[in-house]
Design an enzyme around this catalytic site. Structure first.
Site, PDB file in Angstrom:
ATOM      1  N   ALA A  10       0.835  -1.214   0.000  1.00 13.28           N
ATOM      2  CA  ALA A  10       0.000   0.000   0.000  1.00 13.28           C
ATOM      3  C   ALA A  10       0.870   1.265   0.000  1.00 13.28           C
ATOM      4  O   ALA A  10       1.923   1.259   0.610  1.00 13.28           O
ATOM      5  CB  ALA A  10      -0.903   0.016   1.235  1.00 13.28           C
ATOM      6  N   PRO A  11       0.457   2.313  -0.723  1.00 17.86           N
ATOM      7  CA  PRO A  11      -0.813   2.463  -1.447  1.00 17.86           C
ATOM      8  C   PRO A  11      -0.809   1.866  -2.856  1.00 17.86           C
ATOM      9  O   PRO A  11      -1.830   1.917  -3.535  1.00 17.86           O
ATOM     10  CB  PRO A  11      -0.987   3.978  -1.507  1.00 17.86           C
ATOM     11  CG  PRO A  11       0.409   4.523  -1.485  1.00 17.86           C
ATOM     12  CD  PRO A  11       1.219   3.587  -0.648  1.00 17.86           C
ATOM     13  N   GLY A  12       0.303   1.341  -3.333  1.00 11.41           N
ATOM     14  CA  GLY A  12       0.244   0.636  -4.615  1.00 11.41           C
ATOM     15  C   GLY A  12       1.172   1.171  -5.691  1.00 11.41           C
ATOM     16  O   GLY A  12       1.081   0.748  -6.847  1.00 11.41           O
ATOM     17  N   LYS A  27       4.420   0.731  -6.260  1.00 16.37           N
ATOM     18  CA  LYS A  27       5.308  -0.251  -6.905  1.00 16.37           C
ATOM     19  C   LYS A  27       4.514  -1.391  -7.526  1.00 16.37           C
ATOM     20  O   LYS A  27       4.926  -1.965  -8.527  1.00 16.37           O
ATOM     21  CB  LYS A  27       6.356  -0.741  -5.912  1.00 16.37           C
ATOM     22  CG  LYS A  27       7.236   0.440  -5.492  1.00 16.37           C
ATOM     23  CD  LYS A  27       8.422   0.065  -4.685  1.00 16.37           C
ATOM     24  CE  LYS A  27       9.129   1.319  -4.202  1.00 16.37           C
ATOM     25  NZ  LYS A  27       8.281   2.169  -3.302  1.00 16.37           N
ATOM     26  N   GLU A  40      -1.022  -6.058   1.603  1.00 17.34           N
ATOM     27  CA  GLU A  40      -0.835  -5.015   2.615  1.00 17.34           C
ATOM     28  C   GLU A  40      -1.428  -5.503   3.929  1.00 17.34           C
ATOM     29  O   GLU A  40      -2.622  -5.783   4.003  1.00 17.34           O
ATOM     30  CB  GLU A  40      -1.504  -3.711   2.163  1.00 17.34           C
ATOM     31  CG  GLU A  40      -1.566  -2.636   3.235  1.00 17.34           C
ATOM     32  CD  GLU A  40      -0.212  -2.251   3.835  1.00 17.34           C
ATOM     33  OE1 GLU A  40       0.749  -2.041   3.076  1.00 17.34           O
ATOM     34  OE2 GLU A  40      -0.126  -2.174   5.071  1.00 17.34           O
ATOM     35  N   ASP A  45      -0.422 -10.778   7.224  1.00 13.08           N
ATOM     36  CA  ASP A  45       0.879 -10.622   7.847  1.00 13.08           C
ATOM     37  C   ASP A  45       1.871 -11.480   7.045  1.00 13.08           C
ATOM     38  O   ASP A  45       1.486 -12.533   6.536  1.00 13.08           O
ATOM     39  CB  ASP A  45       0.774 -11.148   9.288  1.00 13.08           C
ATOM     40  CG  ASP A  45       2.014 -10.815  10.078  1.00 13.08           C
ATOM     41  OD1 ASP A  45       1.998  -9.796  10.776  1.00 13.08           O
ATOM     42  OD2 ASP A  45       3.005 -11.573   9.977  1.00 13.08           O
ATOM     43  N   ASP A  98       9.299  -3.852   0.021  1.00 17.41           N
ATOM     44  CA  ASP A  98       9.485  -2.402   0.139  1.00 17.41           C
ATOM     45  C   ASP A  98       9.132  -2.101   1.596  1.00 17.41           C
ATOM     46  O   ASP A  98       7.988  -1.767   1.916  1.00 17.41           O
ATOM     47  CB  ASP A  98       8.550  -1.686  -0.842  1.00 17.41           C
ATOM     48  CG  ASP A  98       8.797  -0.200  -0.906  1.00 17.41           C
ATOM     49  OD1 ASP A  98       9.956   0.218  -0.744  1.00 17.41           O
ATOM     50  OD2 ASP A  98       7.827   0.554  -1.111  1.00 17.41           O
ATOM     51  N   CYS A 142      12.865   3.694   2.164  1.00 17.72           N
ATOM     52  CA  CYS A 142      13.067   5.114   1.862  1.00 17.72           C
ATOM     53  C   CYS A 142      13.823   5.745   3.029  1.00 17.72           C
ATOM     54  O   CYS A 142      13.365   6.722   3.608  1.00 17.72           O
ATOM     55  CB  CYS A 142      11.761   5.816   1.532  1.00 17.72           C
ATOM     56  SG  CYS A 142      10.486   5.612   2.764  1.00 17.72           S
TER      57      CYS A 142
HETATM   58  N1  SAM Z   1       5.321  -0.299  -1.700  1.00 17.61           N
HETATM   59  C1  SAM Z   1       4.432   0.804  -1.385  1.00 17.61           C
HETATM   60  C2  SAM Z   1       4.305   1.707  -2.589  1.00 17.61           C
HETATM   61  O1  SAM Z   1       5.244   1.754  -3.408  1.00 17.61           O
HETATM   62  O2  SAM Z   1       3.253   2.349  -2.750  1.00 17.61           O
HETATM   63  C3  SAM Z   1       4.906   1.535  -0.138  1.00 17.61           C
HETATM   64  C4  SAM Z   1       5.079   0.610   1.023  1.00 17.61           C
HETATM   65  S1  SAM Z   1       5.500   1.368   2.544  1.00 17.61           S
HETATM   66  C5  SAM Z   1       7.161   1.781   2.300  1.00 17.61           C
HETATM   67  C6  SAM Z   1       5.592  -0.009   3.609  1.00 17.61           C
HETATM   68  C7  SAM Z   1       4.286  -0.726   3.838  1.00 17.61           C
HETATM   69  O3  SAM Z   1       4.518  -1.811   4.763  1.00 17.61           O
HETATM   70  C8  SAM Z   1       3.212   0.126   4.483  1.00 17.61           C
HETATM   71  O4  SAM Z   1       2.057   0.114   3.669  1.00 17.61           O
HETATM   72  C9  SAM Z   1       2.934  -0.519   5.820  1.00 17.61           C
HETATM   73  O5  SAM Z   1       1.583  -0.485   6.200  1.00 17.61           O
HETATM   74  C10 SAM Z   1       3.393  -1.949   5.606  1.00 17.61           C
HETATM   75  N2  SAM Z   1       3.774  -2.636   6.874  1.00 17.61           N
HETATM   76  C11 SAM Z   1       3.802  -2.133   8.134  1.00 17.61           C
HETATM   77  N3  SAM Z   1       4.177  -3.073   8.999  1.00 17.61           N
HETATM   78  C12 SAM Z   1       4.388  -4.212   8.310  1.00 17.61           C
HETATM   79  C13 SAM Z   1       4.783  -5.525   8.646  1.00 17.61           C
HETATM   80  N4  SAM Z   1       5.047  -5.862   9.912  1.00 17.61           N
HETATM   81  N5  SAM Z   1       4.883  -6.439   7.668  1.00 17.61           N
HETATM   82  C14 SAM Z   1       4.628  -6.104   6.387  1.00 17.61           C
HETATM   83  N6  SAM Z   1       4.267  -4.868   6.001  1.00 17.61           N
HETATM   84  C15 SAM Z   1       4.139  -3.931   6.941  1.00 17.61           C
END
Ligand code: SAM
Length: 462
Positions: A115-117, A119, A137, A164, A181, A234
């Site tokens: 999320a939000p999508g 990649k 997500e 998860d 990511d 990031c």
């Molecule tokens: N890839 C997305 C994009 O390009 O739009 C951005 C992703 S953001 C950097 C990381 C994502 O990991 C968030 O949406 C977050 O909710 C999720 N996240 C948080 N805790 C997590 C966990 N324990 N395991 C997997 N994902 C998790």
């Protein structure tokens, strides 16, 4: 931007040496605005009515460009119709990576933290139609916007899940490519997200690093032997970047993979394996880090066989609905309560396997809701790239009408003999209206509607 935390400043001075002043200066400037075109809806950037003046192309991503200033995207129907995705440019480097990694054959790819999508939509545009993308997500509230963006992008070879990472364990050696990511301390987003400045701390950075290793260890077995894992964050700090990849390479049988490129603005990571860092004073984009590893051998642990389930034969799509599909012979239908949808026939068995372990929130394309033979066409069909437009009565809206439609308000009726009208703006489909003769019922989803008051000049973005 909030004042930078002093320990962060110290770290960056040490990490960047003589480049540090340029880095801090860049953080005081506006973040550049960039968009990536949806090639399934517009062939090339020159053909799309852009929401602003294009300045230059993003060097590592086809059909992506910078805009001279940030438009009010909410006021552009193309934004709502999935004509393009607003994405910061550094993270579009994934395009360059996938171009090198993707084999000619179809693949199964998992975007674990999606999320939000951004990649996922980028990957979807590069994967062959026979490939399948699982876009996941874990956070439920964020899973909704992921689903919306995936539907608007208009591909039917995507399954959206909300799980998860540990829930994927039964899917051993399943994916050719996994993108992690990872959730991170967000240093690279300081210019765009003042909250990440406020929340930064040394202890949070350590927690993030531990969580990143945990996520990777939970998903590693799902990668096929010879498969690729793309890791990205990031952030700038080595704890969440080089150290995590180094831990991965020490812990699992993996080798790091270099990405060929000739972009001077990309900084090599500080490690004895190839990895790549993007700084805002060197690239026109935000902070970003990435590295790629390839699985060397089969993973350890017992293979858990998925239970074979017997599924009832799919019902055929009613003939009336088949007309709406460009290639009806490629799909099989599914029923989910009153909803009828389609998935590609050659993905059906794999999707059934996924359903045994995962919480699937969306798959393929939802076509219609059928209640006592009453058919209601669904928004994903309108936004789908596989829609047969020739079967549709199209309501080509002007800007004002398109925005009124997107606000889910009444739009003027037109003299046409058809039950359903595809509302479109400059050839980009937005959704459906039911034609009642003297008036139209607006079927734009309530949860997607524009909430902004179009008559004021206060234009918060959606
Ligand atoms: N890839 C997305 C994009 O390009 O739009 C951005 C992703 S953001 C950097 C990381 C994502 O990991 C968030 O949406 C977050 O909710 C999720 N996240 C948080 N805790 C997590 C966990 N324990 N395991 C997997 N994902 C998790």
């Amino acid at each position: 931007m909030n004042t930078l935390p002093a320990p962060f400043e110290e770290r960056m001075k040490k990490q960047l040496g003589s480049e540090a002043p340029a880095f801090f200066k860049a953080l005081q400037t506006e973040a550049p605005v960039s968009i990536r075109l949806n090639p399934g809806k517009y062939r090339e950037i020159h053909s799309i009515p852009l929401p602003g003046r294009q300045t230059s192309a993003v060097s590592w991503c086809e059909n992506a460009c910078y805009l001279a200033e940030r438009p009010v995207f909410t006021l552009d129907p193309g934004f709502h119709g999935g004509a393009y995705y607003v994405q910061e440019a550094s993270s579009m480097f994934l395009h360059h990576i996938l171009k090198q990694l993707l084999p000619a054959r179809p693949v199964r790819m998992l975007d674990l933290c999606a999320a939000p999508g951004g990649k996922s939509t980028l990957a979807a545009s590069l994967l062959s139609p026979e490939s399948l993308l699982v876009s996941n997500e874990v956070i439920r509230s964020r899973a909704a916007i992921l689903k919306e963006n995936i539907i608007k992008w208009g591909h039917s070879n995507i399954v959206v899940t909300s799980n998860d990472p540990r829930d994927f364990r039964p899917l051993r050696e399943t994916f050719d490519i996994i993108l992690v990511d990872a959730p991170c301390s967000g240093e690279g987003m300081f210019r765009k997200d003042p909250l990440s400045v406020k929340e930064w701390s040394e202890s949070n950075l350590q927690l993030c690093s531990e969580r990143q290793c945990r996520i990777l260890s939970e998903i590693w077995d799902c990668l096929k032997p010879e498969g690729f894992l793309i890791y990205s964050t990031c952030t700038y700090n080595p704890e969440e970047n080089e150290s995590v990849l180094s831990w991965l390479l020490r812990t699992f049988e993996a080798r790091s993979i270099p990405i060929n490129h000739s972009f001077d603005s990309i900084t090599p990571g500080e490690a004895d394996f190839p990895c790549y860092r993007f700084y805002p004073h060197k690239t026109q984009g935000e902070g970003f880090f990435t590295g790629i590893v390839q699985k060397q051998t089969a993973s350890s642990g017992l293979s858990r066989k998925n239970k074979k389930q017997k599924f009832s034969k799919p019902e055929p799509l009613p003939g009336y609905l088949q007309n709406y599909l460009l290639r009806p012979e490629q799909y099989i239908t599914y029923r989910n309560e009153n909803i009828t949808g389609i998935v590609l026939a050659n993905h059906a068995e794999f999707i059934r396997q996924l359903e045994q372990s995962l919480r699937i929130t969306y798959k393929g394309c939802e076509i219609a809701e059928i209640n006592n033979r009453k058919i209601k066409l669904l928004p994903p069909l309108a936004l789908w790239q596989g829609l047969n437009r020739k079967a549709c009565a199209v309501y080509e809206a002007d800007l004002k009408t398109a925005l009124t439609y997107l606000k889910k308000e009444d739009i003027p009726a037109i003299p046409v003999k058809a039950d359903w009208l595809l509302v479109s703006y400059k050839d980009i489909a937005l959704g459906w209206c039911k034609n009642l003769g003297s008036r139209l019922n607006n079927y734009y989803p309530k949860e997607w509607r524009i909430r902004m008051d179009l008559n004021t000049d206060k234009h918060p973005e959606s």
